[in-house]
Design a protein around this motif. Structure first.
Motif, PDB file in Angstrom:
ATOM      1  N   ALA A 178       0.804  -1.218   0.000  1.00  0.00           N
ATOM      2  CA  ALA A 178       0.000   0.000   0.000  1.00  0.00           C
ATOM      3  C   ALA A 178       0.838   1.269   0.000  1.00  0.00           C
ATOM      4  CB  ALA A 178      -0.921   0.011   1.224  1.00  0.00           C
ATOM      5  N   LEU A 179       2.166   1.122   0.006  1.00  0.00           N
ATOM      6  CA  LEU A 179       3.037   2.276   0.201  1.00  0.00           C
ATOM      7  C   LEU A 179       3.883   2.645  -1.005  1.00  0.00           C
ATOM      8  CD1 LEU A 179       4.369   1.630   3.827  1.00  0.00           C
ATOM      9  CD2 LEU A 179       2.380   2.972   3.102  1.00  0.00           C
ATOM     10  N   ALA A 180       4.102   1.717  -1.931  1.00  0.00           N
ATOM     11  CA  ALA A 180       5.040   1.979  -3.023  1.00  0.00           C
ATOM     12  C   ALA A 180       4.629   3.195  -3.853  1.00  0.00           C
ATOM     13  CB  ALA A 180       5.173   0.747  -3.907  1.00  0.00           C
ATOM     14  N   GLU A 181       3.334   3.350  -4.111  1.00  0.00           N
ATOM     15  CA  GLU A 181       2.891   4.476  -4.921  1.00  0.00           C
ATOM     16  C   GLU A 181       3.158   5.802  -4.211  1.00  0.00           C
ATOM     17  OE1 GLU A 181       1.957   6.380  -8.143  1.00  0.00           O
ATOM     18  OE2 GLU A 181       2.011   4.180  -8.059  1.00  0.00           O
ATOM     19  N   TYR A 182       2.955   5.842  -2.909  1.00  0.00           N
ATOM     20  CA  TYR A 182       3.301   7.044  -2.148  1.00  0.00           C
ATOM     21  C   TYR A 182       4.809   7.271  -2.159  1.00  0.00           C
ATOM     22  CZ  TYR A 182      -1.434   7.099  -0.184  1.00  0.00           C
ATOM     23  OH  TYR A 182      -2.794   7.161  -0.014  1.00  0.00           O
ATOM     24  N   ALA A 183       5.580   6.187  -1.998  1.00  0.00           N
ATOM     25  CA  ALA A 183       7.038   6.303  -1.938  1.00  0.00           C
ATOM     26  C   ALA A 183       7.601   6.927  -3.206  1.00  0.00           C
ATOM     27  CB  ALA A 183       7.657   4.927  -1.697  1.00  0.00           C
ATOM     28  N   ARG A 184       6.990   6.631  -4.330  1.00  0.00           N
ATOM     29  CA  ARG A 184       7.474   7.181  -5.599  1.00  0.00           C
ATOM     30  C   ARG A 184       7.301   8.691  -5.681  1.00  0.00           C
ATOM     31  NH1 ARG A 184       4.531   2.453  -7.425  1.00  0.00           N
ATOM     32  NH2 ARG A 184       6.037   0.776  -7.839  1.00  0.00           N
ATOM     33  N   ARG A 185       6.486   9.236  -4.798  1.00  0.00           N
ATOM     34  CA  ARG A 185       6.252  10.684  -4.788  1.00  0.00           C
ATOM     35  C   ARG A 185       7.166  11.405  -3.800  1.00  0.00           C
ATOM     36  NH1 ARG A 185      -0.060  10.484  -3.615  1.00  0.00           N
ATOM     37  NH2 ARG A 185       0.278  12.712  -3.244  1.00  0.00           N
ATOM     38  N   ILE A 186       7.971  10.667  -3.064  1.00  0.00           N
ATOM     39  CA  ILE A 186       8.822  11.256  -2.027  1.00  0.00           C
ATOM     40  C   ILE A 186      10.209  11.517  -2.598  1.00  0.00           C
ATOM     41  CG2 ILE A 186       9.954  10.837   0.194  1.00  0.00           C
ATOM     42  CD1 ILE A 186       7.471   9.248   1.026  1.00  0.00           C
ATOM     43  N   PHE A 213      11.271   4.499  -3.326  1.00  0.00           N
ATOM     44  CA  PHE A 213      11.500   5.889  -2.935  1.00  0.00           C
ATOM     45  C   PHE A 213      12.266   6.621  -4.033  1.00  0.00           C
ATOM     46  CE2 PHE A 213      10.953   3.997   1.351  1.00  0.00           C
ATOM     47  CZ  PHE A 213       9.929   4.809   1.799  1.00  0.00           C
ATOM     48  N   ALA A 214      11.900   7.884  -4.276  1.00  0.00           N
ATOM     49  CA  ALA A 214      12.412   8.611  -5.435  1.00  0.00           C
ATOM     50  C   ALA A 214      13.609   9.523  -5.200  1.00  0.00           C
ATOM     51  CB  ALA A 214      11.273   9.435  -6.045  1.00  0.00           C
ATOM     52  N   PRO A 215      14.037   9.817  -3.975  1.00  0.00           N
ATOM     53  CA  PRO A 215      15.094  10.821  -3.825  1.00  0.00           C
ATOM     54  C   PRO A 215      16.448  10.348  -4.360  1.00  0.00           C
ATOM     55  CG  PRO A 215      14.679   9.789  -1.721  1.00  0.00           C
ATOM     56  CD  PRO A 215      13.592   9.324  -2.654  1.00  0.00           C
ATOM     57  N   LYS A 216      17.307  11.313  -4.699  1.00  0.00           N
ATOM     58  CA  LYS A 216      18.675  10.988  -5.085  1.00  0.00           C
ATOM     59  C   LYS A 216      19.468  10.499  -3.881  1.00  0.00           C
ATOM     60  CE  LYS A 216      18.906  14.265  -8.939  1.00  0.00           C
ATOM     61  NZ  LYS A 216      19.592  15.451  -9.488  1.00  0.00           N
ATOM     62  N   GLU A 217      19.095  10.984  -2.693  1.00  0.00           N
ATOM     63  CA  GLU A 217      19.795  10.565  -1.478  1.00  0.00           C
ATOM     64  C   GLU A 217      18.873   9.679  -0.651  1.00  0.00           C
ATOM     65  OE1 GLU A 217      21.960  12.248   2.556  1.00  0.00           O
ATOM     66  OE2 GLU A 217      21.730  13.565   0.823  1.00  0.00           O
ATOM     67  N   LYS A 218      19.133   8.389  -0.673  1.00  0.00           N
ATOM     68  CA  LYS A 218      18.416   7.440   0.173  1.00  0.00           C
ATOM     69  C   LYS A 218      19.401   6.353   0.574  1.00  0.00           C
ATOM     70  CE  LYS A 218      16.431   4.764  -3.709  1.00  0.00           C
ATOM     71  NZ  LYS A 218      15.166   4.184  -4.240  1.00  0.00           N
TER      72      LYS A 218
END
Length: 254
Positions: A178-186, A213-218
């Protein structure tokens, strides 16, 4: 818009603890006992079946306040702590207990229930943040972080996806369903913890959520051990993570 109503205050070991309500939302704000200087705010999300003042929460708050002088806040999620449970809450909790007693996978039920809780909790967190930023020691111009594991991740990922005031977040120990779609917006910096031998969350699931997750820094922290064996030093790492991204020096060993 609700304001913060403080209901109790204690201080010990350099930590000032203030209970409050925002409307019907119960919370606790931790700060340095030495004063109420302007400082960044870290939101703490608690795990399922616990509450805002569970030992893990107060321990993390102590590290964040002592290490960096942050203000740290936690609120009880719906149906947790002293908050009443709905009939839906009772059904889902009974279903989880039955699955565990039968040795059946509990993940699908947890994912479903946590998604329901997030729908209720995200607006509450945003209202709480609105109210806290009216306090002079927090204000509207300071950075905000989010730190939550397990159910704290289930609520924190959708919250961070929609809340632009959160500029860094530490998550861990949850399924991606339930979280992957939200994670792609972060796109803010992320630190993520998973247990390599988690008996509930397959490592492929944990890796899939991290990958979303979408950030360059993770940063991924993978530790050996079962679901409840996350090393305590991961909390120390989170302090250093927030110090980097919220603009504070670590002033004491974390």
């Amino acid at each position: 818009m609700y304001s913060v109503h403080f209901t109790a205050e204690t201080s010990s070991n350099g930590l000032r603890e203030r209970d409050f309500t925002v409307g019907e939302i119960p919370g606790v704000l931790w700060s340095s006992a030495s004063g109420s200087d302007r400082a960044p705010l870290v939101l703490l999300g608690h795990g399922g079946g616990t509450h805002k003042k569970a030992p893990a929460m107060t321990g993390r708050a102590q590290l964040l306040v002592a290490g960096c002088g942050f203000h740290v806040v936690a609120i009880d999620a719906p149906g947790h702590g002293g908050r009443p449970r709905t009939a839906h809450d009772e059904r889902e909790i009974a279903a989880m207990q039955q699955a565990m007693a039968a040795g059946e996978p509990v993940g699908p039920i947890v994912v479903r229930y946590n998604s329901h809780l997030a729908d209720r909790a995200v607006p509450e967190w945003r209202a709480t943040l609105d109210a806290l930023q009216e306090l002079p020691e927090i204000g509207t111009d300071g950075p905000v972080g989010y730190f939550g594991l397990n159910m704290g991740t289930a609520i924190g990922v959708p919250l961070t996806a929609v809340e632009p005031r959160i500029t860094a977040a530490a998550f861990g120990l949850h399924w991606p369903d339930a979280l992957a779609e939200y994670a792609r917006r972060i796109t803010v910096p992320i630190e993520y913890a998973l247990q390599w031998d988690d008996e509930h969350i397959p490592r492929e699931s944990g890796l899939a959520l991290f990958d979303a997750f979408a950030p360059k820094e993770k940063t991924l922290h993978a530790n050996a051990g079962a679901h409840k064996e996350l090393p305590r030093f991961e909390a120390d790492s989170a302090v250093r993570f927030f110090a980097r991204h919220l603009g504070r020096a670590v002033t004491s060993p974390a």
